[in-house]
Design a protein around this motif. Sequence first.
Motif, PDB file in Angstrom:
ATOM      1  N   GLU A 197      18.875  -0.436 -22.215  1.00  0.00           N
ATOM      2  CA  GLU A 197      19.475   0.275 -23.345  1.00  0.00           C
ATOM      3  C   GLU A 197      19.836   1.724 -23.026  1.00  0.00           C
ATOM      4  O   GLU A 197      20.367   2.438 -23.883  1.00  0.00           O
ATOM      5  CB  GLU A 197      18.510   0.231 -24.536  1.00  0.00           C
ATOM      6  CG  GLU A 197      18.207  -1.177 -25.009  1.00  0.00           C
ATOM      7  CD  GLU A 197      17.064  -1.232 -25.999  1.00  0.00           C
ATOM      8  OE1 GLU A 197      16.739  -0.171 -26.586  1.00  0.00           O
ATOM      9  OE2 GLU A 197      16.485  -2.319 -26.182  1.00  0.00           O
ATOM     10  N   ARG A 220      15.373  10.353 -21.114  1.00  0.00           N
ATOM     11  CA  ARG A 220      15.110  11.710 -21.592  1.00  0.00           C
ATOM     12  C   ARG A 220      15.055  12.651 -20.398  1.00  0.00           C
ATOM     13  O   ARG A 220      14.346  12.382 -19.427  1.00  0.00           O
ATOM     14  CB  ARG A 220      13.779  11.736 -22.343  1.00  0.00           C
ATOM     15  CG  ARG A 220      13.334  13.110 -22.823  1.00  0.00           C
ATOM     16  CD  ARG A 220      11.933  13.015 -23.418  1.00  0.00           C
ATOM     17  NE  ARG A 220      11.437  14.312 -23.879  1.00  0.00           N
ATOM     18  CZ  ARG A 220      10.193  14.522 -24.312  1.00  0.00           C
ATOM     19  NH1 ARG A 220       9.330  13.511 -24.366  1.00  0.00           N
ATOM     20  NH2 ARG A 220       9.816  15.728 -24.714  1.00  0.00           N
ATOM     21  N   ARG A 249      17.799   4.277 -22.414  1.00  0.00           N
ATOM     22  CA  ARG A 249      16.937   5.253 -23.086  1.00  0.00           C
ATOM     23  C   ARG A 249      16.356   6.194 -22.030  1.00  0.00           C
ATOM     24  O   ARG A 249      15.384   5.851 -21.351  1.00  0.00           O
ATOM     25  CB  ARG A 249      15.817   4.560 -23.865  1.00  0.00           C
ATOM     26  CG  ARG A 249      16.293   3.699 -25.014  1.00  0.00           C
ATOM     27  CD  ARG A 249      15.158   3.382 -25.990  1.00  0.00           C
ATOM     28  NE  ARG A 249      14.001   2.840 -25.319  1.00  0.00           N
ATOM     29  CZ  ARG A 249      13.777   1.545 -25.110  1.00  0.00           C
ATOM     30  NH1 ARG A 249      14.669   0.655 -25.504  1.00  0.00           N
ATOM     31  NH2 ARG A 249      12.677   1.133 -24.506  1.00  0.00           N
ATOM     32  N   ALA A 258      14.129   0.118 -21.584  1.00  0.00           N
ATOM     33  CA  ALA A 258      14.739   1.445 -21.476  1.00  0.00           C
ATOM     34  C   ALA A 258      15.906   1.428 -20.500  1.00  0.00           C
ATOM     35  O   ALA A 258      16.935   2.089 -20.728  1.00  0.00           O
ATOM     36  CB  ALA A 258      13.692   2.454 -21.028  1.00  0.00           C
ATOM     37  N   LEU A 270      12.616   7.421 -18.084  1.00  0.00           N
ATOM     38  CA  LEU A 270      12.774   6.264 -18.947  1.00  0.00           C
ATOM     39  C   LEU A 270      11.773   6.361 -20.091  1.00  0.00           C
ATOM     40  O   LEU A 270      10.580   6.518 -19.855  1.00  0.00           O
ATOM     41  CB  LEU A 270      12.536   4.982 -18.158  1.00  0.00           C
ATOM     42  CG  LEU A 270      13.516   4.684 -17.020  1.00  0.00           C
ATOM     43  CD1 LEU A 270      13.063   3.477 -16.230  1.00  0.00           C
ATOM     44  CD2 LEU A 270      14.942   4.482 -17.552  1.00  0.00           C
ATOM     45  N   THR A 271      12.246   6.255 -21.327  1.00  0.00           N
ATOM     46  CA  THR A 271      11.380   6.460 -22.490  1.00  0.00           C
ATOM     47  C   THR A 271      11.259   5.189 -23.301  1.00  0.00           C
ATOM     48  O   THR A 271      12.064   4.264 -23.155  1.00  0.00           O
ATOM     49  CB  THR A 271      11.919   7.585 -23.370  1.00  0.00           C
ATOM     50  OG1 THR A 271      13.209   7.223 -23.860  1.00  0.00           O
ATOM     51  CG2 THR A 271      12.037   8.865 -22.580  1.00  0.00           C
TER      52      THR A 271
END
Length: 295
Positions: free
Chosen positions: A120, A124, A122, A117, A294-295
């Motif tokens: 990249e 939320r 990622r 995460a 972090l997802t």
Amino acid sequence: MSSEITLFVNPTAGRGRGAHAAQPTASALRAAGFCVRTVVGTDAPDALARLRAAVREGTGAVIAVGGDGMVSLALQALAGTQVPLGVVAVGTGNDFARALGLPVREPERAGRLAAGAIEEGRIRDIDLGRVGDTWYGTVLCSGFDSKVNDRGNRMRLPAGRFRYDLAMIAELAAFRPFPYRITLDDGPVIETEATLVAVGNGSSYGGGMRICADAVPDDGLFDVTVVADCSRATLLTVFPQVYKGTHLSHPKVTVHRARTITLEAPGLTAYADGEPVGPLPVTAACVPGALRLLT
């Protein structure tokens, strides 16, 4: 984003799982090219002070390794900042991770996902609840459940969760509804007798009890579950349904949605993320996008 990632570790979480869980997470981060800094405090205030220092110094992300108590500490340092939080959930309850679809008691998988995460991007944005200077991610509770917490915290024996089972039995013997005054947003005061009131940013507490089963952590609203006055027999019937969330359809249960809520009731303590907040009255506000996850 800084290449230094902070592991915020509770080595005693989950009967020692925290210490072991940090190792695969650190390995996954280093394999991805990140520098790893580990923060472990001598107690909760010391751990929080050390984490706040790491955030001030410019860490790229914080990964909390432990249970909901460790996540709760991390929220106090990260809420309102641009530093994202990852979670390696290895505690007893793990309600924060469970509500957000993160791995529970799978430290190697959780560590790999957190490293990926970060690589990249990622992330939320989710809401948090706030009571005074205290932030919370899952549920603020008051009433029968907080009375059980009060009693369990006063007991020295037995150890572990069985202590709270005994505390629940004792509270059932002394059970009575509580006279609440509830104010939702700018609406009129609701005066009612209730067994408990739970204010959910997340869906569950207590290790999977889905008291606010339909709560969404990024809609800008709390789900407020009110269990009305009921008999011991009714309470014993309704309470097991909490694990599936089917209690919400019971005629004694009402759900409201609000951005802010004030709860007043004599002799009750509010708990948020399982930690004591203080005696009622309390006012909680849902703060949209207060945490980067972090997802």
